[in-house]
Enzyme design. Sequence first.
Site, PDB file in Angstrom:
ATOM      1  N   ASP A  41      44.921  35.807  43.058  1.00 15.26           N
ATOM      2  CA  ASP A  41      45.362  35.801  44.452  1.00 15.26           C
ATOM      3  C   ASP A  41      44.537  34.818  45.282  1.00 15.26           C
ATOM      4  O   ASP A  41      43.445  34.390  44.886  1.00 15.26           O
ATOM      5  CB  ASP A  41      45.215  37.196  45.059  1.00 15.26           C
ATOM      6  CG  ASP A  41      46.301  38.152  44.592  1.00 15.26           C
ATOM      7  OD1 ASP A  41      47.324  37.678  44.085  1.00 15.26           O
ATOM      8  OD2 ASP A  41      46.109  39.380  44.759  1.00 15.26           O
ATOM      9  N   LYS A  63      49.081  34.711  48.141  1.00 12.59           N
ATOM     10  CA  LYS A  63      49.928  34.926  49.310  1.00 12.59           C
ATOM     11  C   LYS A  63      48.993  35.146  50.482  1.00 12.59           C
ATOM     12  O   LYS A  63      48.121  36.013  50.433  1.00 12.59           O
ATOM     13  CB  LYS A  63      50.834  36.149  49.124  1.00 12.59           C
ATOM     14  CG  LYS A  63      51.793  36.029  47.945  1.00 12.59           C
ATOM     15  CD  LYS A  63      52.848  37.122  47.996  1.00 12.59           C
ATOM     16  CE  LYS A  63      52.314  38.467  47.602  1.00 12.59           C
ATOM     17  NZ  LYS A  63      52.090  38.592  46.152  1.00 12.59           N
ATOM     18  N   MET A 177      44.232  43.390  56.579  1.00 11.54           N
ATOM     19  CA  MET A 177      45.112  42.318  57.044  1.00 11.54           C
ATOM     20  C   MET A 177      45.429  42.518  58.529  1.00 11.54           C
ATOM     21  O   MET A 177      46.566  42.408  58.973  1.00 11.54           O
ATOM     22  CB  MET A 177      46.391  42.267  56.202  1.00 11.54           C
ATOM     23  CG  MET A 177      46.120  42.001  54.727  1.00 11.54           C
ATOM     24  SD  MET A 177      47.539  42.321  53.651  1.00 11.54           S
ATOM     25  CE  MET A 177      47.464  44.105  53.500  1.00 11.54           C
TER      26      MET A 177
END
Length: 261
Positions: A41, A63, A177
Amino acid sequence: MQPDDFPPGTVWLVGAGPGDPELLTMKAVRLIERAEIVFYDALVGEGVLALVPAGTERVSVGKRSGRHSKDQPTIDALLVAAARSGKRVARLKGGDPTFFARAAEEISALSEAGFAVRICPGITAASAAAASAGMSLSLRGVARDVRFVTAHSKRGAALDIDWSSLAHGGSTLAFYMGRDAAGEIMRGLIRTGMPGETPVMIACHVSGADERRLATRLDLLQLATRSFAADAPTLILVGAAVGLADVARASLEAIARPAHG
């Protein structure tokens, strides 16, 4: 002799931790060194990737905040294809694979294709941020529990969160996030009863050499995040226990100082 836990055609979902390679488990290091192909990732640290042997194939499937190099079905298909080719596959995921990391989709795709999937846990960002700040996420009489919340939603969609349960739970809240949703987090918690002066810590690049932390309060969260976090991976901790971070840090530093006189 113990049985081989990484035969050809096996996929391990490996927790790469928050960034610092020294926070990897010994098992994670062993799996990385044995893998024949490594999918990783965007949040997997360079120090962790440096542990991948020179001859091992690497595939970035990162991502980041809407900027996807590959969508989830493509990642699933790549993992299935690698397992079908008979390779030992390590899928590195930032933090712990079971924390907001889309592990279920990959496990399902691989299992349906007939391949073994195993999970190696890792240290999650909230634990690493608390350690760096010298604080406890839970605290008797202050924070009865810790609640981990994803602040990521489909672009343009509101967060599907029961704000009232978070605002009145007496918990330490860890929003993953959280950078782009800081305003929504602030408004949702205050609207449902959490005091604006509730302590908040914003942590960016947790456990990395460029880690930064900012202590603020809930009613300043949106402004503080906008000016402090910029484009960095961001964790937001909210709750009374967060306000004791500076006290704990001072105590740790006092213990570490040599006595004089």
